[in-house]
Design a protein around this motif. Sequence first.
Motif, PDB file in Angstrom:
ATOM      1  N   TYR A  83       0.401  -1.324   0.294  1.00  0.00           N
ATOM      2  CA  TYR A  83      -0.287   0.312   0.078  1.00  0.00           C
ATOM      3  C   TYR A  83       0.455   1.047  -0.033  1.00  0.00           C
ATOM      4  O   TYR A  83       1.723   1.540   1.123  1.00  0.00           O
ATOM      5  CB  TYR A  83      -1.086   0.197   1.527  1.00  0.00           C
ATOM      6  N   LEU A  84       0.422   2.101  -1.066  1.00  0.00           N
ATOM      7  CA  LEU A  84       1.374   3.703  -0.594  1.00  0.00           C
ATOM      8  C   LEU A  84       0.470   4.218  -0.875  1.00  0.00           C
ATOM      9  O   LEU A  84       1.425   6.213  -0.334  1.00  0.00           O
ATOM     10  CB  LEU A  84       1.771   4.120  -2.498  1.00  0.00           C
ATOM     11  N   ASP A  85      -0.155   4.286   0.496  1.00  0.00           N
ATOM     12  CA  ASP A  85      -0.999   5.516   0.674  1.00  0.00           C
ATOM     13  C   ASP A  85      -1.309   5.343   2.351  1.00  0.00           C
ATOM     14  O   ASP A  85      -1.706   3.246   2.412  1.00  0.00           O
ATOM     15  CB  ASP A  85      -3.028   5.270  -0.024  1.00  0.00           C
ATOM     16  N   VAL A  86      -1.447   6.130   3.259  1.00  0.00           N
ATOM     17  CA  VAL A  86      -2.028   5.758   4.608  1.00  0.00           C
ATOM     18  C   VAL A  86      -3.262   4.845   5.384  1.00  0.00           C
ATOM     19  O   VAL A  86      -3.645   3.877   5.974  1.00  0.00           O
ATOM     20  CB  VAL A  86      -2.130   6.960   5.749  1.00  0.00           C
ATOM     21  N   ILE A  87      -4.321   5.553   4.149  1.00  0.00           N
ATOM     22  CA  ILE A  87      -5.634   4.586   4.381  1.00  0.00           C
ATOM     23  C   ILE A  87      -6.429   4.263   2.163  1.00  0.00           C
ATOM     24  O   ILE A  87      -5.447   4.352   1.571  1.00  0.00           O
ATOM     25  CB  ILE A  87      -6.515   5.467   4.492  1.00  0.00           C
ATOM     26  N   ASP A  88      -7.258   3.523   2.535  1.00  0.00           N
ATOM     27  CA  ASP A  88      -7.539   2.733   1.473  1.00  0.00           C
ATOM     28  C   ASP A  88      -7.561   3.988   0.024  1.00  0.00           C
ATOM     29  O   ASP A  88      -8.148   4.679   0.046  1.00  0.00           O
ATOM     30  CB  ASP A  88      -8.716   2.212   1.082  1.00  0.00           C
ATOM     31  N   SER A  89      -6.896   4.020  -0.856  1.00  0.00           N
ATOM     32  CA  SER A  89      -6.907   5.044  -2.912  1.00  0.00           C
ATOM     33  C   SER A  89      -8.613   3.804  -2.933  1.00  0.00           C
ATOM     34  O   SER A  89      -8.675   3.288  -2.687  1.00  0.00           O
ATOM     35  CB  SER A  89      -5.508   4.571  -2.920  1.00  0.00           C
TER      36      SER A  89
END
Length: 379
Positions: free
Chosen positions: A126-132
């Motif tokens: 995952y490249l984001d802190v929450i779901d993209s």
Amino acid sequence: MTVTILCSGFGLGFYTPGLLVEASLNRMGIPTEVLVFENVMQSDQLQKVDKSRQAYHADFSVALMSQRIPQDIRKSMDDEQIVALLQQWEAEGRKHFICLSGHWIYILDRYREQIGEANLHVDLLYLDVIDSPSWKSVRKRLGQLHESYHEVWLFGHDQQEMYTYIDIPLSDPVIPYSQRQHRLLVHGGGWGMGTYRERIAELEQVGYGLDIILYDQDERGSSDQGQRYYRMNPEWRTWQQNEEGKHTFPPLGEVQVDQAVQYESRSEYHILCEIERNVQAIVSKPGGGTLADSFALSTPIIFLEPFGEHEARNASQWEKYGFGLSYERWMSEYGGGTDILEQMHQQLVQARQQFPAYADEYIQRHMQLLHPTMAKGTP
């Protein structure tokens, strides 16, 4: 044993980090293959992707509105290509995957049913802190994924701090802040989205030299204050492959007066890294790919308006770690000054020394299966 890295061209943050992981694993002798989701889409859907990219660049509000429209990506898939791909994976004994886009989960689930769950080893990176949006969509339809897949939140999340990062060959040695140019890199992510163009005049007034990324047919501006302009080759697409059948980093070239742009691409990193490691900060929306570069190169980010909730949370996380700052706060509290940039740079340098690179951590977890000869020499 080949590691298959599953990327997507819906944003370069789901693409270039995958190529960086591929380069890291290759340097350690691990064979890899990068696949891009668009190559299993129906051909007419690729034209829609291109039109969306152009529309989002032209009007950021259109991009923000698109996130509110629920879409089922399965309607865009080419089933014949997927069947052929799964047959190829099974014939080649593919068992190790690193997945950067939620769109691939539908295909991985089919492969899991085809070969048996125990034989599949998948990292969801995952490249984001929450779901993209792609992850949010698949979780809405399939539920939680942690029981079937190994989840790696690159920058941490609510219940977990950051513990690994994607390394870049250029990141060592880190260029000290005192040796960096008094310049900022200004861009709108892979698709050129957001409010970056609206900030250029103010940044020029503050006194920074600017490296500005142009998109498609954007015109270069003035060079009176040492501004430099770069453009990604508008003909290049993430789903294309070179003569060797490999996906490549985006070709980039400097746009100069009355000269044809000479586009170049590197084999182990994207050329933007050469600029990012030399500037004092990146001014951009808080996309995952930008955060990955920021950490590896110890270059802080000044955040512009985010593309959706996931990027807003990215910015909050980076500010919490002391690696970035919102544009408004940087201007109002620090007058656009450099002292705070140097402070954030130092915090990035210190933090990076504490974490293993993702490729190293990945190999440690899979060493016996991936590289038996390495495992024998390990205490």
